[in-house]
Design an enzyme around this catalytic site. Structure first.
Site, PDB file in Angstrom:
ATOM      1  N   ASP A 515       0.872  -1.171   0.000  1.00  0.00           N
ATOM      2  CA  ASP A 515       0.000   0.000   0.000  1.00  0.00           C
ATOM      3  C   ASP A 515       0.918   1.233   0.000  1.00  0.00           C
ATOM      4  O   ASP A 515       2.106   1.115   0.335  1.00  0.00           O
ATOM      5  CB  ASP A 515      -0.892  -0.034   1.234  1.00  0.00           C
ATOM      6  CG  ASP A 515      -1.740   1.219   1.361  1.00  0.00           C
ATOM      7  OD1 ASP A 515      -2.340   1.629   0.353  1.00  0.00           O
ATOM      8  OD2 ASP A 515      -1.767   1.799   2.463  1.00  0.00           O
ATOM      9  N   ASP A 704      -1.599  -0.677   5.931  1.00  0.00           N
ATOM     10  CA  ASP A 704      -1.805  -0.091   7.259  1.00  0.00           C
ATOM     11  C   ASP A 704      -3.220   0.398   7.520  1.00  0.00           C
ATOM     12  O   ASP A 704      -3.567   0.693   8.665  1.00  0.00           O
ATOM     13  CB  ASP A 704      -0.835   1.078   7.470  1.00  0.00           C
ATOM     14  CG  ASP A 704      -1.326   2.366   6.821  1.00  0.00           C
ATOM     15  OD1 ASP A 704      -1.867   2.284   5.697  1.00  0.00           O
ATOM     16  OD2 ASP A 704      -1.170   3.433   7.422  1.00  0.00           O
ATOM     17  N   ASP A 708      -7.298  -1.921   3.966  1.00  0.00           N
ATOM     18  CA  ASP A 708      -6.358  -2.987   3.619  1.00  0.00           C
ATOM     19  C   ASP A 708      -6.676  -4.308   4.325  1.00  0.00           C
ATOM     20  O   ASP A 708      -6.011  -5.316   4.073  1.00  0.00           O
ATOM     21  CB  ASP A 708      -4.920  -2.580   3.986  1.00  0.00           C
ATOM     22  CG  ASP A 708      -4.433  -1.391   3.173  1.00  0.00           C
ATOM     23  OD1 ASP A 708      -4.774  -1.326   1.977  1.00  0.00           O
ATOM     24  OD2 ASP A 708      -3.728  -0.537   3.731  1.00  0.00           O
TER      25      ASP A 708
END
Length: 810
Positions: A515, A704, A708
């Site tokens: 990410d 995080d 996600d």
């Protein structure tokens, strides 16, 4: 209470009536008197009875139970009472608990306990961590009761009781002391027996008088008794337990080897005919205990990081009950603190719960929570995490999270969940070891009968040598010892391994998916450049911007938080949501914000090109543009090194983000990722990863945010940032606790080295058995040589695993 009970308690456990070991420290206050207990299990049960107001159990009983077999069920049923069962039952009706298990010796104990618990109706999951000796259990409260679980553990010869960190630490230290005593006695016996054995070896068959030889045999027999009947007791108990459960653990061949050598030598001494192996028996017991002591030290090191955290939260706190009317502090239990309470934290004390500073300024040590060794300043209005240590000055905190919900408590719960279960390679080793023992025993019997026919005088020592040399201790220690060492080192480096497959799967990963925000970037705007648009110099422009943004909680304001405002204080501040801020400084009206907002004060907007991934913030005053501040989500300092490291090792690195595609492409270009995809919704991230997996890719995911969580769960192995959302952490296989994404390199390097050590250990154990067993079967290896070889092979495996404790930092 009857006279029978009162009299018996003086000599035995007040709870069950069994004898109390000398020097026992297990005691519980019952009816105003300290009562002695025989073990931590009885202490835990008795304490739970008293703490929950069930003292009548002791007042009303008519007699103590005659033995453990009858005492245990009645005592354990107390955990089924509503007062105690409520401690383990969640809102959904299911139960979950962490238990301490007494008596764990090796990986075979774990297999035996988990095997028995798998037969308990209604038990959903049971995972025993050999390093911490903690059992994590989940059950259906409608089908299973807490006493069923505790009783099942007792049935296979172990004691289980609700986990308490202080008593658990005392128990592990007691086990270490007891094992060392057995090791010392075995070593002393071995040295004394060797004093008689060595002259006999050196003198040869005719070099010593018969009467002297017989005297030396009897002396050796007497000196061997402590080693067999004290030091070797754990092996006999373990073998008896295994056989009672119709299982063939590693203690079975060990106990058979010791018993066979001792009985055969004793018979030869009594009839004064044949060879004796007292030196072999004492050496075997000593070396095997030495390898187990080494393993225990390794396990205690692996559990040490958790114990450090558990002792970080203080048991007490200074409560200001009538604040602000009175500032008198009262010492109370930290568990009594509630949200909104005001507490005093003195210099040198740990913060008892998460809170906000309401009075004072100090520096705090957050190294235990964040890994940051430098003290951090905390002022009024700033948060302080429970477990941080106050360094410089007393401060008042308003509690916003009670001790059990604090940052440190949440971290401890994560760690307690870590290490449960076994990776595939460990399960394979356990299965092989179990079958290996069965095959070994059959082979030893066959070897005995062959030599009884070929050369009866050599049948007994050769069979003993086969039993001793081939004990699969090294095979069973090969994987858990390496995993324990690697996970302990990673925890101290800021990587909390939650699932058993992390090291194995990360080593095999072919794709690493990141990410962007909060993972490879800081997740907040940072000042990248200043463009002057008027006559004002840069220093003055930055001071004006810092003064205007000083009272704002907007993320953009954080980019100016560390800039010196040169004593400027803004007046008549007005915040226009989504546009900017205006205020007076030294009697002049200024605006800071987007171009359209500032243009209404400064005039027509200047022609300025905006770079990809950059947010422009403008400063202006009446009729004049002063400066443009270029802000961007700063890339973490170690992000490029992480991407480059994985690419250099043939991994494909991919960036997935919900941010605008042009920003994602810009960040990917700076980092050098192989692919970049922006504008991705959570379900699109999930579909992307699943498509990679359909193509036989092994995917490691790092994220995080809340968005996600689904993709972290779906990935083959996943890592969540410790500073990210709690939901992401709960769905990840591992957590990078301290913030830098570079900790992922520690995990990757650890995975590579750990798998290499595991292969070395398994390879050594296999080669050793392939060479040693035939040599013992053909009579090349004597029993004492077999004892040395087996113990040395186990010690070598553990020492090789302990090298993982010295993993280099990224």
């Amino acid at each position: 209470m009857s006279a029978v009970i009162a009299g018996n308690e003086a000599n035995g456990c007040f709870h069950c009536g069994l004898p109390v070991p000398g020097g026992s420290a297990w005691r519980v206050a019952i009816d105003g008197a300290e009562r002695a207990m025989c073990c931590p299990g009885c202490e835990a049960v008795a304490r739970a009875i008293v703490d929950n107001g069930l003292d009548d159990y002791y007042r009303n009983r008519q007699s103590l139970p005659p033995g453990v077999a009858e005492a245990v069920p009645d005592a354990l049923k107390l955990y089924d009472t509503p007062e105690l069962a409520g401690r383990f039952t969640g809102a959904d009706g299911g139960g979950e608990a962490t238990l301490s298990v007494d008596g764990i010796r090796c990986a075979a104990c774990v297999w035996l306990i988990e095997r028995r618990l798998s037969q308990v109706p209604g038990l959903k999951a049971a995972h025993l961590n050999v390093s911490t000796q903690k059992l994590q259990v989940q059950w259906d409260a409608g089908q299973c009761r807490p006493s069923d679980i505790l009783q099942a553990v007792r049935e296979v010869g172990y004691a289980a009781y609700p986990f308490d960190p202080i008593r658990h630490g005392e128990l592990m230290r007691t086990q270490a002391r007891t094992l060392f005593k057995r090791l010392f006695v075995a070593g002393l016996s071995m040295m004394q027996v060797m004093m008689y054995a060595v002259p006999a070896y050196m003198a040869g068959a005719d070099g010593i008088e018969p009467d002297m030889e017989r005297l030396m045999r009897w002396a050796s027999l007497l000196l061997t008794l402590p080693a067999v009947f004290y030091s070797a007791v754990p092996f006999f108990k373990g073998a008896w337990t295994d056989l009672g459960q119709r299982a063939l653990g590693m203690d079975v061949p060990v106990a058979l080897g010791i018993a066979a050598a001792f009985i055969g030598s004793t018979w030869a001494t009594v009839v004064n005919r044949g060879d004796v192996y007292f030196d072999t028996v004492t050496m075997f017991v000593f070396l095997l205990l030495a390898s187990r002591y080494l393993e225990l030290v390794a396990r205690r090191r692996a559990a040490g990081s958790l114990e450090t955290l558990q002792h970080a939260l203080p048991d007490s706190a200074w409560l200001l009950g009538d604040y602000p009317q009175r500032r008198e502090a009262t010492l109370v239990a930290a568990a009594r603190l509630r949200s909104g309470d005001v507490v005093l934290v003195k210099p040198g004390e740990a913060v008892p719960a998460d809170g906000i500073v309401i009075d004072g300024e100090t520096a705090v040590d957050l190294s235990l929570l964040t890994g940051e060794s430098a003290p951090q300043v905390r002022r009024v209005g700033e948060p302080v995490a429970g477990g941080a240590v106050n360094i410089t000055a007393p401060v008042l905190l308003r509690v916003d999270k009670v001790a059990k919900d604090s940052t440190l408590a949440s971290l401890i719960r994560l760690i307690e969940r870590a290490g449960q279960g076994k990776p595939h390679i460990a399960q394979w080793a356990d299965r092989v070891a179990a079958w290996f023992v069965a095959g070994l025993l059959l082979f030893a019997v066959a070897v005995f009968f062959f030599w009884s026919w070929q050369d009866p005088g050599r049948a007994w020592p050769i069979a003993i040598a086969v039993l001793v040399v081939s004990c699969p201790c090294a095979l069973s220690l090969a994987t858990p010892s390496a995993l324990a060492a690697a996970t302990d080192r990673l925890l101290r480096q800021g990587v909390l391994v939650m699932q058993p497959h992390v090291i194995e799967t990360l080593h095999r990963a072919t794709h690493v998916v990141f990410d962007k925000t909060g993972t490879l970037t800081e997740g907040r705007p940072a000042l990248r450049g200043v463009t002057l648009l008027g006559r004002m110099d840069e220093r003055r422009a930055l001071a004006l911007a810092a003064a205007l943004e000083s009272g704002s909680a907007h993320p953009i304001a954080q980019a100016f938080a560390g800039i010196d405002a040169a004593g400027l204080v803004a007046a008549d501040l007005q915040v226009v949501q989504g546009l900017g801020i205006e205020g007076d400084l030294d009697g002049v009206r200024y605006r800071i914000g987007n171009a359209g907002f500032v243009a209404r004060l400064a005039g027509a907007s200047p022609a300025c090109a905006t770079a990809p991934g950059v947010t422009d913030v403008f400063l202006g005053t009446e009729g004049e543009w002063l400066a443009r501040f270029s802000l961007a989500d700063a890339i973490k300092p170690d992000a490029a090194a992480v991407v480059g490291w994985f690419k250099a090792r043939g991994k494909r690195v991919i960036l997935l983000s919900g941010d605008a595609p042009d920003i994602v492409t810009h960040v990917a270009a700076r980092l050098g990722t192989d692919e970049a995809h922006g504008g991705m919704l959570p379900q699109q991230k999930l579909a992307f990863v699943q498509a990679l997996q359909d193509g036989a890719a092994v995917v490691a995911m790092v994220g995080d945010g809340i968005n996600d969580a689904a993709v972290l769960r779906a990935a083959d192995v996943s890592f969540a940032m410790g500073s990210g959302a709690a939901l992401a952490r709960s769905h990840a296989d591992a957590v990078l606790l301290f913030g830098p994404v570079g900790a992922l390199l520690d995990a990757a390097r650890a995975a590579d080295r750990c798998m290499r050590v595991i292969r070395q250990n398994l390879g050594w154990a296999t080669l050793y058995n392939l060479a040693a067993i035939p040599a013992a079967a053909f009579g090349v290896i004597s029993p004492w040589m077999a004892g040395v070889g087996m113990s040395a092979s186990s010690a070598l495996v553990v020492l090789n695993a302990l090298r993982l404790q010295r993993l280099p930092r990224a």
